[in-house]
Write an enzyme that holds these catalytic residues in place. Structure first.
Site: not given
Ligand SMILES: Nc1ncnc2c1ncn2[C@@H]1O[C@H](COP(=O)(O)OS(=O)(=O)O)[C@@H](OP(=O)(O)O)[C@H]1O
Ligand SMILES: [Mg+2]
Ligand SMILES: [Mg+2]
Ligand SMILES: [Mg+2]
Length: 390
Positions: A61, A86, A155-156, A158, A298, A301, A315, A327
């Site tokens: 990241d 981020e 990194v989305d 993570t 991530s 989708k 979502k 995101d």
């Molecule tokens: N509590 C909560 N509710 C909703 N969304 C949140 C929450 N916490 C985090 N995030 C954000 O979700 C990003 C990952 O989303 P995804 O759709 O890939 O979700 S998942 O990892 O498949 O469950 C993730 O992105 P990254 O931090 O870049 O991985 C977050 O920004």
């Molecule tokens: Mg993200």
């Molecule tokens: Mg993150």
């Molecule tokens: Mg990220």
């Protein structure tokens, strides 16, 4: 979709350099991530830290953020570049993070040394620790309704990344509050969905075939689009050790033409804490979707909808959670230019003009391959919301 921009011809000329640089640096970032992920999986690594909200952050990241920040500043001039991203440097700068910081500096320098292979300039000499920290912390813009801002999620997904699964590198450019360029690197999302890794769940849900025997297959992809072009493109990810000549080959991608809910595939976040699975289960049932949801980490989708591997992505985060622009920005533009529709649950477009959050978002995000499916989903949200306790 996407072709309703009155100045599309002018915009195409205006953003061509930005798009070329963004695509190249995302390819570099994908190689970086792949190397880090290969070294991470299966080890009880010290290279994964928890942030204040308990979400993970890794060497990848920070390293991607530093690399993208350094390249954008180098090409466009640091005083001209505003980046909303981020990661912050706090955790990395703590005394007990010295090893982590060293790993980041090495990873960034290794990646930047490969820039010429991607048609970009590398630093004259390796970056010092302070330069790497500066590059990361320079990405502290808050965006807004005026001017140009780069939007980066280094990194989305993570969580998917540390689990050896799907993740994405997402870079977008907004101008006066509108997303004008979107680039999405998906290092574990092969050019053909039939090639998805046999060991990951996404593969199991989507494909019954064996992965290709050759190790030179197109294991990852980079997608991109420019606002108003009505086109979205996909390139194979370039493996770090391959001989590479730019321009890389690109093929057009399009959303699926399936509009019968019974035939449609729906994806959603893996983690229940990120989206309400029971609410979407009800929606899916009332709209007449029959297939099991594809739970994928991530912005892959968005990529799946853009290239026609899935028809719907929804979502619904818990009440009070504010979605961040990094995101979504790149994924939304790529889906729209590939012919899809993206709105909130009230049917309004997402608003990228109000700082780091998608302010004013009505309940959740609905991404569809076409208007017919989209209308059905929005109708179902209206019909079921009041009884949903969300
Ligand atoms: N509590 C909560 N509710 C909703 N969304 C949140 C929450 N916490 C985090 N995030 C954000 O979700 C990003 C990952 O989303 P995804 O759709 O890939 O979700 S998942 O990892 O498949 O469950 C993730 O992105 P990254 O931090 O870049 O991985 C977050 O920004
Ligand atoms: Mg993200
Ligand atoms: Mg993150
Ligand atoms: Mg990220």
């Amino acid at each position: 979709m996407g072709s309703n921009c009155p100045n599309s011809a002018m915009d195409n000329a205006m953003y061509s350099e930005e798009l070329a640089v963004a695509v190249r640096v995302v390819h570099m970032a994908c190689c970086l991530c792949q190397r880090v992920q290969d070294g991470l999986v299966g080890t009880s690594s010290e290279q994964v830290k928890s942030k204040d909200d308990d979400s993970p952050v890794t060497v990848a990241d920070w390293s991607v953020q530093a690399t993208v920040s350094w390249i954008l500043a180098e090409v466009f001039g640091s005083q001209n570049v505003s980046i909303v991203a981020e990661e912050e440097v706090q955790t990395l700068s703590k005394p007990d993070s010295a090893d982590l910081l060293e790993a980041v500096v090495n990873t960034v320098n290794e990646c930047l040394s490969e820039a010429p292979k991607f048609g970009l300039k590398c630093p004259d000499k390796a970056l010092r620790t302070s330069q790497v920290l500066d590059a990361i912390s320079r990405c502290n813009s808050t965006g807004g309704p005026k001017g140009r801002h780069w939007i980066l999620d280094p990194v989305d997904g993570t969580l998917g990344f540390v689990r050896g699964d799907q993740y994405a590198v997402a870079l977008a450019l907004i101008e006066d509050g509108k997303v004008v360029i979107g680039v999405l690197g998906c290092p574990n999302y092969p050019m053909k969905k039939e090639w998805l890794n046999y060991h990951n769940k996404f593969y199991q849900a989507m494909s019954k075939q064996s992965p290709p025997a050759s190790d030179s297959w197109e294991k990852g992809c980079v997608m991109y689009a420019r606002r108003g072009s009505g086109e979205a493109w996909m390139q194979p990810m370039v493996l770090g050790d391959e001989k590479l000549e730019w321009p890389n080959s690109a093929r057009l991608i399009k959303v699926s033409s399936i509009d019968n809910p019974a035939m449609a595939t729906f994806c959603e976040p893996v983690e229940k804490s990120n989206s309400n699975h029971s609410f979407t289960k009800g929606l899916v049932h009332s709209v007449g979707l029959r297939k099991q949801p594809l739970r994928v980490y991530s912005m892959v989708k968005y990529a799946a909808v853009a290239r026609g591997d899935a028809e719907i992505f929804m979502k619904f985060a818990r009440a009070g959670y504010k979605e961040k622009i990094w995101d979504h920005a790149a994924g939304v533009l790529i889906v729209e230019e590939a012919g899809g529709v993206v709105t909130d649950a009230g049917g309004r477009p997402l608003d990228f003009s109000r700082g780091i959050y998608l302010e004013g978002l009505d309940r959740g995000i609905i991404v569809c391959s076409g208007a017919a499916l989209h209308e059905k989903i929005i109708g179902a949200v209206y019909a079921s919301w009041d009884s949903s306790n969300l």
